[in-house]
Each structure stands twice: as structure tokens, then as C-alpha cells.
Design an enzyme around this catalytic site. Structure first.
Site, PDB file in Angstrom:
ATOM      1  N   PHE A   1     -10.903  52.387   6.294  1.00 17.37           N
ATOM      2  CA  PHE A   1     -12.331  52.118   6.457  1.00 17.37           C
ATOM      3  C   PHE A   1     -12.912  51.716   5.112  1.00 17.37           C
ATOM      4  O   PHE A   1     -12.676  52.400   4.100  1.00 17.37           O
ATOM      5  CB  PHE A   1     -13.078  53.383   6.888  1.00 17.37           C
ATOM      6  CG  PHE A   1     -12.778  53.840   8.268  1.00 17.37           C
ATOM      7  CD1 PHE A   1     -13.308  53.173   9.365  1.00 17.37           C
ATOM      8  CD2 PHE A   1     -11.969  54.942   8.488  1.00 17.37           C
ATOM      9  CE1 PHE A   1     -13.030  53.610  10.654  1.00 17.37           C
ATOM     10  CE2 PHE A   1     -11.694  55.376   9.768  1.00 17.37           C
ATOM     11  CZ  PHE A   1     -12.223  54.704  10.858  1.00 17.37           C
TER      12      PHE A   1
ATOM     13  N   ASP B   1      -7.235  60.484   6.829  1.00 18.05           N
ATOM     14  CA  ASP B   1      -8.449  60.338   7.621  1.00 18.05           C
ATOM     15  C   ASP B   1      -8.027  60.161   9.080  1.00 18.05           C
ATOM     16  O   ASP B   1      -7.284  59.227   9.408  1.00 18.05           O
ATOM     17  CB  ASP B   1      -9.239  59.121   7.113  1.00 18.05           C
ATOM     18  CG  ASP B   1     -10.545  58.911   7.870  1.00 18.05           C
ATOM     19  OD1 ASP B   1     -10.673  59.374   9.017  1.00 18.05           O
ATOM     20  OD2 ASP B   1     -11.444  58.255   7.311  1.00 18.05           O
TER      21      ASP B   1
ATOM     22  N   ARG C   1     -12.038  44.337  20.137  1.00 20.45           N
ATOM     23  CA  ARG C   1     -11.396  45.642  20.020  1.00 20.45           C
ATOM     24  C   ARG C   1     -11.684  46.478  21.263  1.00 20.45           C
ATOM     25  O   ARG C   1     -12.816  46.540  21.728  1.00 20.45           O
ATOM     26  CB  ARG C   1     -11.946  46.326  18.761  1.00 20.45           C
ATOM     27  CG  ARG C   1     -11.241  47.598  18.393  1.00 20.45           C
ATOM     28  CD  ARG C   1     -11.817  48.176  17.111  1.00 20.45           C
ATOM     29  NE  ARG C   1     -13.137  48.778  17.339  1.00 20.45           N
ATOM     30  CZ  ARG C   1     -13.674  49.715  16.556  1.00 20.45           C
ATOM     31  NH1 ARG C   1     -13.031  50.137  15.462  1.00 20.45           N
ATOM     32  NH2 ARG C   1     -14.861  50.218  16.810  1.00 20.45           N
TER      33      ARG C   1
ATOM     34  N   TYR D   1     -17.474  61.990  16.489  1.00 21.03           N
ATOM     35  CA  TYR D   1     -18.305  61.252  17.450  1.00 21.03           C
ATOM     36  C   TYR D   1     -17.530  60.156  18.166  1.00 21.03           C
ATOM     37  O   TYR D   1     -18.091  59.456  18.985  1.00 21.03           O
ATOM     38  CB  TYR D   1     -19.568  60.684  16.788  1.00 21.03           C
ATOM     39  CG  TYR D   1     -19.355  59.910  15.510  1.00 21.03           C
ATOM     40  CD1 TYR D   1     -18.907  58.590  15.546  1.00 21.03           C
ATOM     41  CD2 TYR D   1     -19.625  60.475  14.267  1.00 21.03           C
ATOM     42  CE1 TYR D   1     -18.731  57.877  14.382  1.00 21.03           C
ATOM     43  CE2 TYR D   1     -19.445  59.767  13.100  1.00 21.03           C
ATOM     44  CZ  TYR D   1     -19.000  58.470  13.152  1.00 21.03           C
ATOM     45  OH  TYR D   1     -18.819  57.760  12.000  1.00 21.03           O
ATOM     46  N   LYS D   2     -16.259  59.993  17.815  1.00 21.25           N
ATOM     47  CA  LYS D   2     -15.446  58.979  18.489  1.00 21.25           C
ATOM     48  C   LYS D   2     -14.715  59.636  19.671  1.00 21.25           C
ATOM     49  O   LYS D   2     -15.338  59.956  20.678  1.00 21.25           O
ATOM     50  CB  LYS D   2     -14.503  58.333  17.485  1.00 21.25           C
ATOM     51  CG  LYS D   2     -15.245  57.553  16.377  1.00 21.25           C
ATOM     52  CD  LYS D   2     -14.274  57.026  15.319  1.00 21.25           C
ATOM     53  CE  LYS D   2     -14.995  56.352  14.165  1.00 21.25           C
ATOM     54  NZ  LYS D   2     -15.386  54.959  14.443  1.00 21.25           N
TER      55      LYS D   2
END
Lengths: 395, 395
Positions: free
Chosen positions: A113, A182, A354, A207-208
Site C-alpha cells: 500500500f 500487513d 478489481r 473494515y475489509k
């Protein structure tokens, strides 16, 4: 066997929507809303300040952490919640750096990221370290004897490529370095095994695939061998050995609790705690098997029916997380057309469509609908409509 | 004139409780629960990832910040929300240090929150700076030409002593230093005027006098003269100039937005936003006048009826925030007895009974009841009961 029909029923999914963007924001577990309302009514309203003890708010970051530990191959008491993933990356990398005095190099890859790279660069500049960034397939070769910290995201947010955590950790250890993983696109998506991989630190957001809600708190894991040695840079009162003694001097709490910083976000942790109920009957091998089935079926379907799309993810499911990318020069407009038809994935510049597959609530029908809709849009050229080419301020 | 009967009605206060601990955790504004439930139902559930644009989650940290700006003498676009107060202290002090290259001294006082001192010490060790801590009344004399940053909490969390923000800021500027003000016990309690005081940075929490709920997000203010020059150490993607471009290089956003770090806590910000509605009709001079009336009446009442208690706060209201402390060798047991009778203040070691007066919902009857109950407990010796001497794990 895990009952995935039951886990799917635990979510509110909007009528007519096939949601393949749980790798950006998971949908709302139905129980979350009532749990939050109850916390506000019965705890905050009635107990006021007493809620820290009586309702267990104070120990919530560790109790919720224990529930996540099971999903990432960690033990009880090893995970603690709070802040955001960016802050947790900063904490983990700075603690790992301090455990390797005399070494100053942080190694990462361009599949990480950007935010992880930003925060590592900011840290490096502040403390006089150096951030090196290489291509994902060059990581192994770049592990050198001057390395302090290998900081990687296990599953690439664009391609879904999954690093071999155990192998890279072993290589880093051979070079005398520590690892920070991560798990933002791994936790709740694949069968993470931090203990088995002998990793050093790990962080992630909730939150994913963990469905804790927009901006839900992050987690941090420290391997027990480092937990009492890691010296936090962010010395907050909640990470103090005795926060309510209000001592003038900082004395870190034992174990991972020292990675707590400020006052925990009780309302958000309550929503997340409710979201974690859905995981109670889920076995990780079942989760992984279902994820592989869904992504394999999607790749096969798209490649059969949409020849203009080029796979942007590893073909080997062993090297892939729970998401799939396809490339097309008009990817943005195609994704907008797809969303307009009720199939929600997302777009990542310059040309990647995606799709995230969340085994808890996605099933074979979602795959079939996504493939069929995508094929129709490409065949009919629906995406050429002007309205699909306007970019929103935030995507 | 501000209608304080109306602001009081906006809160849920438990039956039979006189709550004088809003300086630890404010009570629940009634609107907060429904607002959060609505956000979860109408936004998270139905918009899913689209909520970042459609529901304005992405701009929420700045919009909520603008509402707080009015309460602290700051302008629109100068305040942004997120993280915890501890993180915001770290950001403000580290940014201020960078604006004073060549200087390494951070000065604070022993009246500051221990957490602020912990985090400044952690920062100082990481970047090679030095934290000096003096007594509150020695601050002015300790401002020397080597000073980089003066970091103070305006209102002392134990004594209620209020620093002269304008005078100390002017002294710091004369010495070439910058100021960071922690407003945890000021915002919503007194008439803060950051612009008038010409301060440089300010931070605060929102779960005390702003009633945002347990662990509600913090705020940070940067004076416009520094906003585009301050270089964050915590380089997060939400503080990037173009977060969704996913650039590999960090480029800070303009203004205070660069002090954003990770994904904003939407559920918690929604509760806080509802809590801020209560402030819409409140004028700061009215707030301050009411606060002084309440604390003056309380001090006069206690001194008249409880001769064993010794005032632990400045007698001059101009040097006091919105809280009052009294000392007694058996302070802990007396506070427990008081709480058992429905008057909730708190205790701070070694011997301080602390009472916070929140003008939004405390009124003259609360003062009368608190004084009367305290006098009765002391007169009858109720506090000598064994049950009031057992200490809870967390107070």
C-alpha cells in the site's frame, strides 16, 4: 463444515446488489446496529464513566484482539486493537527497528500500500533510517545483511498476489532482520498463520474482510518473543503499565498491551465485536477452500466469456489472495457500467478492474452474475456511454 | 442568550444522578444514538463503499472539525478530526519541532497529562530532542532561547488551573519557540481563543466536555501561518494531497488536512457530529459565565459547609477552568460514598476529589445537591464504611 449459508444471512446486503468490493469495505453484519444502539443506551447513557469498568470498555481492545487472533494464527493475549492501520504500521516498524540497533534499512516492495510506504518513509526520515522499495519479485534477492526490517503486505491490494510469508520470514531471519506483515487484505480472506510462519510483527485493518464498518479500528500482533522487549515510540497512557496511576514516567505495559496508545474507540469496537460474531463457527481451511473455489470459477468464467480482459492476478491460487484483477484500457468506464448494473467491484489506476471475493457472504451465484454482466457489457459496448467516463472525486 | 435549559434537555442523564464527571466522559446526547443507527442503516448498509462519496464520509473529518473550530476560536478549514489525543500531541509536537531546526528542547509542566509527557518523551528519544518538565508556575521563567516547543495543557486535569495562553504564547514567541496547546479540559468548558492568543498548534479530545462518546476522535488545529509548512512525521494516506491516486511518493495535502493519517472512524465521527448539534445555539461568553457561576457557587458552598476539605483549585475564576478540586486525606473513600449517593465526581491520587461542571447540562440544583450530600457524608462519617475503601481496578 462451516455453514456459509448461515454466515451470508448474518449480513445486510442491499437488494439487487452483487457485492465484490468487500476488500474495500465489508457490508454491515445485521447484529452490529443493534449492538451499538444497546451499548449507547445501556452502557454510555446509564453507566457514564463507570462503563470503563462495569461494561468492560477498558479491556475491550484485548478481548476483541483475542477474537481476531484466532483468524490470523496468533495466540490469546497477543493481539490488541486501536488506532488505524497506518498508526499500527508506524508502531510495528519503529519497534522492529529498535530491536535491531546498528541496522537502519527497511525493505519493502512496490506492491505494498502506498500508505505503508509513506509512513515508513516518514519514520525513516525522522529517525535516520532508510526505506528501500523493490519490485515484489525482487524482495527475496534484496534481503541483505544490512537489513533491519522487512515490511510487506501479504496480499497485494491491486493484483491479489500473495507473498510466501513463511519463506520470506525465514530469509529475513537468516539475514538477521525482523518482519512486519500487513494483513489488510489477508485477515478474514485467507488462512493466515503468523505463528507457523514465525513472523515478528503483524498489523491489519478490520473494515475489509472483517466487516467492522468504515474506519473500524486496526490491530497489531507482536510475537511473544518480542512482546516485552519492543519499545514503543508512540508512548501513550493506555500502553502504560498502570495508566490510572498517572505516574510522571512512562513504563510500558507487559506484552502487546504496550502497543495501545490513547483512549480506545468504544463505539467502533462495539460494532467490530458484533461483526466478529459471524466468525465464530468459521474454520479457516473451509474459508480458504471456498475463497479458492470462488476466485477460480470467476477467472475461468471471465476468460471464457470476456476475451478482451487480461488477468492481472497470479493464476496459481496458492499465490493468490481472495481477490482477482483484470486489465482493460477502458477499465474505469467498464467498472462504472458494471456498478450501474448492480455488480460492485472497484477500479485501480491505470487499468485494473478489481473483484474481491468474501467467502462469508459471496457465493457461486455472485460469480455467475458478475461474469454474465461483464460479458454483456463488453459485448454490447454499454461502457461507451459518456456517463461511465466521468470520474468521481473519490473512487 | 444561550438557552441552557434546552441544552440540558438534549442529554440523557440517568435518573437520580448528579453528574459532575463530564471532564472524564460527557453523557450521551439523545440524538447521538439515532444518528448512529441511521448512519448504519441508510449509509453503511445501503451505500456500502459508495458511502465515502455519497454520504460524505471522506470529508467528515474536516466538516466536524469546522464545528469544533467555532468553540476554540479557530477559523473554518483549520481543524481536522481523527485518531486519539495522544496521536495528535505526537503530530503537533513533531511538526513544531521540525519548524524550529537547530533547536531541540520541548518544555512542558508537571500539571500536564502524564500521557502528553509520555508521548513527548517517546518522540524526543526517537528524534534526539529533549523534554524538560517544570512546575506549572515555573513555566514562564523556564522559557529560554534554546526552546523549540512549549507544550502545555491549558487547564490542569487535577487542579483546574488555567494557564494564560496568550501571555505564555507571547513569551514563547519572543524566545523564538512555537506553542502546542492541549485543550482536553478547555474545549467546551471555557472560552478558548486560539486565534486571539496567536497560538501555533492545538489538540484536544472530544469525549469530555464535547460529549462525543467513550474514545471519540481527537482534533488538531494548525495556525494558518504553519499549515502548509508543517511536515508530518506520521505520513498517512488520508493526509496525502491525492489519497486515491495511490502515488508511490508522499506529497502532503495543503493546510491542516495533512494532519489526517489513516481511514477516518465514520461511526464514531457520526456520534460526535450529533453531539455537536447541542452547541449550535451556544455563545462562548454565556458558556464561560455559567461555568464561573457554577464553580463559584460550589466553592462557596463547600467551604461554608465542609470545613475539612481544602480547596485544590485557584480561587480566582480567571485562573480556573470549569472544574474544582478539594483535598482530604480520605478523598478516595469520600468520593466512593458520594457516588453511592448519586453524586458522581472522581478521585485523583493522592487525595483529590474532583468535580467537573459542564455548563451544557449542569445547573444550580446540581451544585446544591453536591454540596448538601458532601456535607452530610462528612458530618455523619458515612465514608468510614469499609465498602468505600475498596479500590476498583480502574477508577
Amino acid at each position: 463444515m462451516t455453514d456459509f449459508a448461515a454466515t451470508r444471512r448474518a449480513f445486510h446486503l442491499p437488494q439487487g446488489i452483487t457485492y465484490l468490493d468487500g476488500n474495500s469495505l465489508g457490508p454491515m453484519p445485521i447484529a452490529a446496529r443493534d449492538r451499538v444502539a444497546r451499548m449507547m443506551t445501556e452502557e454510555w447513557s446509564e453507566m457514564l464513566i463507570g462503563g470503563w469498568n462495569r461494561a468492560g470498555w477498558y479491556v475491550q481492545p484485548r478481548k476483541v484482539g483475542d477474537r481476531i487472533a484466532r483468524l490470523i494464527g496468533a495466540g490469546p493475549g497477543q493481539v490488541v486493537m486501536g488506532d488505524t492501520l497506518t498508526i499500527k504500521v508506524f508502531q510495528a516498524v519503529s519497534a522492529a527497528l529498535r530491536l535491531r540497533p546498528g541496522r537502519r534499512v527497511i525493505l519493502s516492495d512496490s506492491g505494498n500500500f502506498p500508505s505503508d510506504l509513506y509512513v515508513a518513509e516518514g519514520l525513516a526520515r525522522a529517525v535516520g533510517a532508510e526505506l528501500r522499495v523493490v519490485a515484489p519479485d525482487e524482495v527475496e534477492a534484496a534481503i541483505a545483511p544490512d537489513l533491519a526490517v522487512l515490511m510487506l503486505t501479504e496480499v497485494d491490494y491491486r493484483t491479489g498476489r500473495r507473498h510466501d510469508m513463511a519463506a520470506l520470514t525465514a530469509r529475513a531471519h537468516d539475514a538477521g532482520a525482523l518482519t512486519v506483515w500487513d494483513l489488510a487484505h489477508s485477515a478474514g480472506a485467507v488462512d493466515v498463520d503468523l505463528t507457523g510462519a514465525d513472523a515478528d510483527f503483524a498489523v491489519g485493518c478490520t473494515y475489509k474482510y472483517l466487516n467492522g464498518g468504515p474506519g473500524a479500528p486496526a490491530f497489531i500482533w507482536t510475537h511473544p518473543r518480542h512482546a516485552d522487549a519492543a519499545q514503543p515510540v508512540l508512548q501513550g497512557w493506555m500502553g502504560h503499565d498502570a495508566p490510572f496511576a498517572f505516574d510522571m514516567d512512562y513504563r510500558p505495559a507487559s506484552g502487546v498491551e504496550r502497543m495501545r496508545v490513547g483512549t480506545p474507540p468504544v463505539i467502533a469496537l462495539t460494532a467490530l465485536d458484533a461483526a466478529l460474531d459471524v466468525w465464530d463457527g468459521v474454520a479457516l481451511p473451509d474459508l480458504r477452500a471456498r475463497s479458492v473455489d470462488l476466485t477460480e470459477a470467476f477467472i475461468a468464467g471471465v476468460e471464457a466469456e470476456c476475451p478482451d480482459l487480461v488477468l492481472n492476478s497470479p493464476r496459481d491460487p496458492g499465490k493468490r489472495g481472495s481477490q482477482v484483477g483484470f486489465r482493460h484500457p477502458q477499465g474505469y468506464a467498464i467498472m462504472q457500467a458494471l456498478i450501474a448494473e448492480g455488480v460492485v467491484g472497484d477500479f485501480r489506476a491505470p487499468d485494473v478492474l478489481r473483484f474481491g471475493f468474501a467467502p462469508l457472504y459471496n457465493h457461486a451465484d455472485d460469480v455467475a452474475r458478475a461474469v454474465g454482466t461483464l460479458a454483456r457489457i463488453l459485448h454490447k459496448g454499454t461502457w461507451k456511454n459518456d456517463m461511465f467516463h466521468r470520474k468521481a472525486a473519490v473512487t
